[in-house]
Design an enzyme around this catalytic site. Structure first.
Site, short mmCIF file in Angstrom:
data_model
loop_
_atom_site.label_atom_id
_atom_site.label_comp_id
_atom_site.label_asym_id
_atom_site.label_seq_id
_atom_site.Cartn_x
_atom_site.Cartn_y
_atom_site.Cartn_z
CE LYS A 64 -4.06 -2.10 2.18
NZ LYS A 64 -5.07 -1.97 3.25
CG ASP A 101 -7.97 0.30 2.95
OD1 ASP A 101 -8.79 -0.57 2.59
OD2 ASP A 101 -6.74 0.14 2.89
#
Length: 273
Positions: A64, A101
């Protein structure tokens, strides 16, 4: 053929393929989605070899943060958090980075009627912890405590990272966790079972625990928190909502079929609570 995939390491047992395939089936899209094992050192080469059959990717740990400098363009949310979990590939081959997210976490909390939080404690200091801090800020928290198993590795959260998120951060050691579980909102951004050792530290009180882990569920940490009077939010709603946002970005279809995705996720994860 239109292809999408989850990239990360390890990806065995990941739920994302189940969620995305359920969405494509509901939208009547003959697309494919698979999990691809991709350690950080392989990511630059992998992205450089993409052809026009690819539409996008989901990213899990440890990619990420690694992926951010490899992207052609990133959203404001990616810049603020310093991590991307979504790539949208344009017809011209440009790689656009997004972080869904944060949307998934805040949406799951709001579904559980958690709309404000004055005090926030985050367990963990990785990319998901950055998302948790940003979620806390969106709920109105200005000062948060981060409980880190390795406080040295958590130091990147201070300075520019905290400024981008817009929140004041205090880093505490693992041994201090019990002093900070009385916060309005506790977010465990740790891998499955990693927070279970802290379960005996819960005391009776109000507040909310969000445990981003979703399998096995409920975790011991979450079970004891609920017994101690906390509202508990599991990781599956967050995972579904972040995946639903990815589906909208990557397919152009809105809204995403959240109900079908949630049902598929519950079946696969044996998530009956």
């Amino acid at each position: 053929m239109t292809r999408l995939a989850l990239l990360g390491s390890p990806v065995d047992g990941a739920l994302s393929p189940v969620l995305h395939r359920a969405a494509y089936e509901a939208l009547d899209l003959p697309w494919t989605y698979h999990a691809v094992e991709c350690p950080p050192q392989d990511l630059p080469h992998f992205l450089s070899t993409l052809d026009g059959t690819w539409r996008g990717f989901s990213l899990t740990m440890p990619l990420k943060q690694t992926v951010v400098p490899l992207l052609d363009e990133v959203s404001e949310t990616v810049t603020r958090i310093g991590a991307a979990n979504t790539i949208v590939m344009t017809p011209s081959g440009r790689l656009l980075g997004e972080n869904t997210d944060l949307y998934g976490m805040t949406q799951a909390l709001r579904e559980a009627d958690v709309t404000t939080a004055t005090t926030v404690t985050v367990l963990g200091a990785g990319a998901t912890a950055c998302t948790a801090l940003a979620a806390g800020r969106e709920l109105g928290c200005e000062q948060a405590v981060v409980i880190a198993r390795d406080t040295g590795k958590a130091s990147f959260l201070l300075g520019p990272a905290a400024e981008r998120i817009g929140i004041e951060i205090s880093i505490k050691s693992w041994t201090a966790a019990g002093q900070h579980l009385a916060a309005d909102l506790v977010i465990s951004a740790l891998p499955p079972r990693a927070a279970d050792a802290l379960a005996p530290l819960w005391t009776r009180g109000a507040g909310t625990l969000m445990d981003v882990a979703y399998r096995p569920w409920p975790s011991r940490f979450a079970h004891v928190a609920q017994e101690a009077g906390r509202r508990v939010v599991g990781g599956l709603p967050m995972l579904v909502h972040q995946a639903a946002r990815q589906v909208v970005l990557q397919t152009g279809h809105s809204p995403a079929p959240v109900t079908q995705m949630m049902l598929a996720g519950r079946r696969e994860a044996h998530w009956f609570k």
